[in-house]
Write an enzyme that holds these catalytic residues in place. Structure first.
Site, PDB file in Angstrom:
ATOM      1  N   HIS A  32      26.827 -98.292  22.562  1.00  0.00           N
ATOM      2  CA  HIS A  32      26.331 -98.943  23.777  1.00  0.00           C
ATOM      3  C   HIS A  32      27.407 -98.897  24.854  1.00  0.00           C
ATOM      4  O   HIS A  32      28.503 -99.427  24.670  1.00  0.00           O
ATOM      5  CB  HIS A  32      25.956-100.399  23.468  1.00  0.00           C
ATOM      6  N   CYS A  80      19.380-101.847  29.539  1.00  0.00           N
ATOM      7  CA  CYS A  80      20.604-102.044  28.752  1.00  0.00           C
ATOM      8  C   CYS A  80      20.676-103.416  28.096  1.00  0.00           C
ATOM      9  O   CYS A  80      21.065-103.533  26.928  1.00  0.00           O
ATOM     10  CB  CYS A  80      21.832-101.827  29.639  1.00  0.00           C
ATOM     11  N   GLU A  94      30.953 -97.680  31.753  1.00  0.00           N
ATOM     12  CA  GLU A  94      29.931 -98.177  32.683  1.00  0.00           C
ATOM     13  C   GLU A  94      29.298 -97.044  33.488  1.00  0.00           C
ATOM     14  O   GLU A  94      29.967 -96.135  33.953  1.00  0.00           O
ATOM     15  CB  GLU A  94      30.577 -99.180  33.641  1.00  0.00           C
ATOM     16  N   THR A 134      18.134 -91.428  38.886  1.00  0.00           N
ATOM     17  CA  THR A 134      19.476 -91.768  38.401  1.00  0.00           C
ATOM     18  C   THR A 134      20.359 -90.540  38.179  1.00  0.00           C
ATOM     19  O   THR A 134      21.563 -90.578  38.402  1.00  0.00           O
ATOM     20  CB  THR A 134      19.386 -92.612  37.106  1.00  0.00           C
ATOM     21  N   ASP A 173      26.037 -87.021  33.183  1.00  0.00           N
ATOM     22  CA  ASP A 173      26.539 -87.961  32.185  1.00  0.00           C
ATOM     23  C   ASP A 173      27.991 -87.608  31.911  1.00  0.00           C
ATOM     24  O   ASP A 173      28.292 -86.516  31.420  1.00  0.00           O
ATOM     25  CB  ASP A 173      25.705 -87.886  30.903  1.00  0.00           C
ATOM     26  N   ARG A 215      30.104 -89.302  29.904  1.00  0.00           N
ATOM     27  CA  ARG A 215      30.624 -89.909  28.681  1.00  0.00           C
ATOM     28  C   ARG A 215      30.971 -88.868  27.620  1.00  0.00           C
ATOM     29  O   ARG A 215      30.483 -87.741  27.659  1.00  0.00           O
ATOM     30  CB  ARG A 215      29.585 -90.878  28.111  1.00  0.00           C
TER      31      ARG A 215
END
Length: 380
Positions: free
Chosen positions: A235, A251, A277, A299, A311, A313
């Site tokens: 998460h 979320c 975040e 988004t 993205d 991450r």
């Protein structure tokens, strides 16, 4: 007599150098990026002020340019920008005339949310020399600092930079930083924290060797002692959704739902609460993305308009935490197939996917539709 302790770890030294340089950029101070005998003096377009620009001009050997992503350059120029790389963040160089080389103009060039009235239109400069060699790492530096990936840059005079006391970092340390920081994570604190939906819960904090923001593991029950693969949720922190109950995303329900579900599992579970975040762009940039979404972007396109990838991450952080917790195999609570592949590529044995669906609330319907259509999430 000098001590005879262990030799310093070059990787740790490189991470610390990146961390210090990023802090300088966030303060609006120029820094030096070097590789193979070449150096750039850099300043973040969104934070640099008159003093920083004066120091950059003093250290520069040529007129500065603005380095930024192709997607942001295309928005500024109102036309497609050809690049020599297929990467989302392939840097583009824009010429900075005296009218544009001012703090307010630079912020407008960097930030699609800011007022776009400029004294003149910038022009593309051919990416030759230092731009080809060093600009990708420059963009990476800004992203590590969760700044808008737009930097004022010029070839640097090493003696002048040294006289000004500008901090320096090597390109190889910047490019290695995400993997090095993830690999260096260590457990630094642990405590029992009974939760509303999971009374038998503990929180374990992890910190990288550069002293950056901590990541957390929430363990429900004893998942590390289970004979079967425990339930696991990765998460990314979401201040607006997790803490404030924002309706723009899912979320908050995902976080609380995962913890409650793990409390019902015989093997318990582990929720990795990662400091990523906004899919890795940071809270400030996520708020900017929200503003762009209010203007009509989804988004994914909002992130790209800011100069970020869809993205940002990575999964090495999660894999390192699971290894440190002694949980080498899991059942992953997710709707995102990229997480399954990413964790498996990092050596974690993923024995299955467990769906984690929550109904749209009337506000986040478009957000969920974008996750399904453009990110490939398995939302039924």
């Amino acid at each position: 007599m000098a001590g005879t302790g262990p030799a310093p770890d070059p990787r740790t030294g490189g991470m610390r150098a990146v961390h210090r340089v990023v802090s300088e950029l966030r303060r609006g101070t120029p820094v030096i990026l070097s590789a193979g005998g070449e150096s750039l003096v850099l300043a973040a377009a969104e934070t640099v002020g008159a003093r920083g620009l004066a120091e950059l001009a003093e250290a520069a050997l040529a007129s500065p340019v603005l380095l930024l992503s192709a997607s942001r350059a295309a928005a500024i120029l109102s036309r497609p920008v050809p690049t020599s790389s297929a990467a989302e963040a392939a840097p583009v160089s824009l010429r900075l005339s005296p009218g544009l080389l001012a703090p307010e103009s630079l912020r407008r060039l960097a930030d699609p949310v800011a007022e776009q009235l400029l004294p003149e239109a910038p022009q593309i400069v051919s990416a030759t020399g230092f731009a080809q060699a060093l600009s990708p790492a420059a963009i990476s530096l800004a992203k590590i600092g969760r700044l808008l990936p737009a930097l004022v840059a010029a070839p640097a005079s090493a003696p002048v930079a040294a006289r000004l006391g500008l901090l320096e970092v090597q390109v190889q340390d910047v490019l290695a930083y995400p993997a090095s920081a993830a690999a260096s994570l260590t457990r630094v604190a642990e405590a029992s924290v009974p939760l509303e939906d999971a009374p038998q819960a503990r929180i374990v904090a992890f910190r990288a060797a550069d002293g950056g923001i901590e990541h957390l593991a929430i363990l429900v029950g004893q998942p590390e002692a289970a004979s079967a693969a425990p339930l696991c949720r990765i998460h990314s922190e979401c201040f607006t959704g997790d803490l404030l109950g924002s309706l723009r995303c899912d979320c908050g329900p995902q976080l609380r739902g995962a913890i409650a579900r793990m409390a019902q599992e015989p093997t318990g579970g582990v929720l990795l609460y990662l400091a990523q975040e906004g899919r890795g762009i940071g809270l400030v940039n996520k708020l900017r993305a929200y503003k762009l979404q209010d203007a009509g972007l989804d988004t994914l396109d909002a992130n790209r308009a800011l100069g970020y990838g869809a993205d940002e991450r990575g999964f090495r952080v999660a894999a390192t935490m699971l290894e440190a917790l002694g949980i080498p195999r899991i059942r992953l609570l997710t709707n995102n197939p990229d997480k399954l592949a990413g964790l498996a590529a990092c050596g974690i044995q993923v024995e299955g996917r467990v769906s984690h669906l929550f109904a749209a609330n009337g506000v986040n319907d478009g957000y969920l539709a974008t996750k399904k259509a453009r990110f490939g999430h398995l939302l039924g």
